[in-house]
Design a protein around this motif. Sequence first.
Motif, PDB file in Angstrom:
ATOM      1  N   ASN A 162       0.878  -1.203   0.097  1.00 21.10           N
ATOM      2  CA  ASN A 162      -0.053   0.068  -0.098  1.00 21.10           C
ATOM      3  C   ASN A 162       0.883   1.190  -0.154  1.00 21.10           C
ATOM      4  N   ARG A 163       2.098   0.978  -0.201  1.00 17.31           N
ATOM      5  CA  ARG A 163       2.941   2.327  -0.172  1.00 17.31           C
ATOM      6  C   ARG A 163       3.394   2.748  -1.724  1.00 17.31           C
ATOM      7  N   PRO A 164       3.029   3.953  -1.974  1.00 16.96           N
ATOM      8  CA  PRO A 164       3.436   4.614  -3.153  1.00 16.96           C
ATOM      9  C   PRO A 164       4.983   4.525  -3.435  1.00 16.96           C
ATOM     10  N   ASP A 165       5.526   4.130  -4.491  1.00 21.14           N
ATOM     11  CA  ASP A 165       6.903   4.237  -4.976  1.00 21.14           C
ATOM     12  C   ASP A 165       7.333   5.597  -4.771  1.00 21.14           C
TER      13      ASP A 165
ATOM     14  N   VAL B 107      -1.466  -1.760  -4.352  1.00 21.93           N
ATOM     15  CA  VAL B 107      -2.557  -0.800  -4.156  1.00 21.93           C
ATOM     16  C   VAL B 107      -1.934   0.379  -3.216  1.00 21.93           C
ATOM     17  N   PRO B 108      -1.644   1.395  -4.028  1.00 22.79           N
ATOM     18  CA  PRO B 108      -0.776   2.342  -3.423  1.00 22.79           C
ATOM     19  C   PRO B 108      -1.865   3.459  -2.604  1.00 22.79           C
ATOM     20  N   VAL B 109      -1.603   3.808  -1.447  1.00 23.51           N
ATOM     21  CA  VAL B 109      -2.324   4.801  -0.853  1.00 23.51           C
ATOM     22  C   VAL B 109      -1.411   5.911  -0.281  1.00 23.51           C
TER      23      VAL B 109
ATOM     24  N   ALA C 138     -11.942   2.581  -6.247  1.00 24.23           N
ATOM     25  CA  ALA C 138     -11.130   1.666  -7.303  1.00 24.23           C
ATOM     26  C   ALA C 138     -10.107   1.048  -6.134  1.00 24.23           C
ATOM     27  N   GLN C 139      -9.595   1.790  -4.947  1.00 20.73           N
ATOM     28  CA  GLN C 139      -8.544   1.201  -4.036  1.00 20.73           C
ATOM     29  C   GLN C 139      -9.320   0.163  -3.230  1.00 20.73           C
TER      30      GLN C 139
ATOM     31  N   ARG D 141      -1.763   3.084   7.191  1.00 21.24           N
ATOM     32  CA  ARG D 141      -2.668   3.171   5.949  1.00 21.24           C
ATOM     33  C   ARG D 141      -3.277   1.908   5.596  1.00 21.24           C
ATOM     34  N   SER D 142      -2.315   0.760   5.689  1.00 23.32           N
ATOM     35  CA  SER D 142      -2.838  -0.540   5.341  1.00 23.32           C
ATOM     36  C   SER D 142      -3.922  -1.052   5.940  1.00 23.32           C
ATOM     37  N   THR D 143      -3.949  -0.821   7.095  1.00 27.02           N
ATOM     38  CA  THR D 143      -5.145  -1.038   8.321  1.00 27.02           C
ATOM     39  C   THR D 143      -6.320  -0.413   7.878  1.00 27.02           C
ATOM     40  N   THR D 144      -6.140   1.076   7.567  1.00 23.23           N
ATOM     41  CA  THR D 144      -7.159   1.688   7.329  1.00 23.23           C
ATOM     42  C   THR D 144      -7.912   1.315   6.108  1.00 23.23           C
TER      43      THR D 144
END
Length: 140
Positions: A35-38, A64-66, A74-75, A98-101
């Motif tokens: 879930n981490r954007p590059d 699935v970047p947040v 979509a996310q 963010r992953s938990t959210t």
Amino acid sequence: MEIRKLDLNASAAPQIFPEEMEAVRAAGFRTVVNNRPDGEEPGQPAGEEIERAARDAGLAYHFVPVGRDPLTAAQLDEMADALAGNGPALLFCRSGTRSTTLWAFAEARRGRDISELVSLAAQAGYDLAPLEPALRQVAG
């Protein structure tokens, strides 16, 4: 690697690294959700490196970047698809929050009890109580 169990199908973690994928598999996970954007932080491994290592270890991989923007439908759909995969999933971002959210919103959208989601997140060390009204709104 600090893994916090959310429920039987999902756990959250801070940044994981390509060299940890065998340990991820050995811990019983079958799916990794990034879930981490590059490029979010210097020294962060690229998603494609993590994906390659995950697949080499026999794990399914989802990106699935947040970022800072509000979550999108979509996310939520992509996270729901990742969670419906082939077994327990390890979700990660910088801290796991963010992953938990995203997990909670995807599960709420599927109709899961909001109080249960907030409680499970709290047991894992993530405070989603301030998001409870938004979670209820997503649940409809």
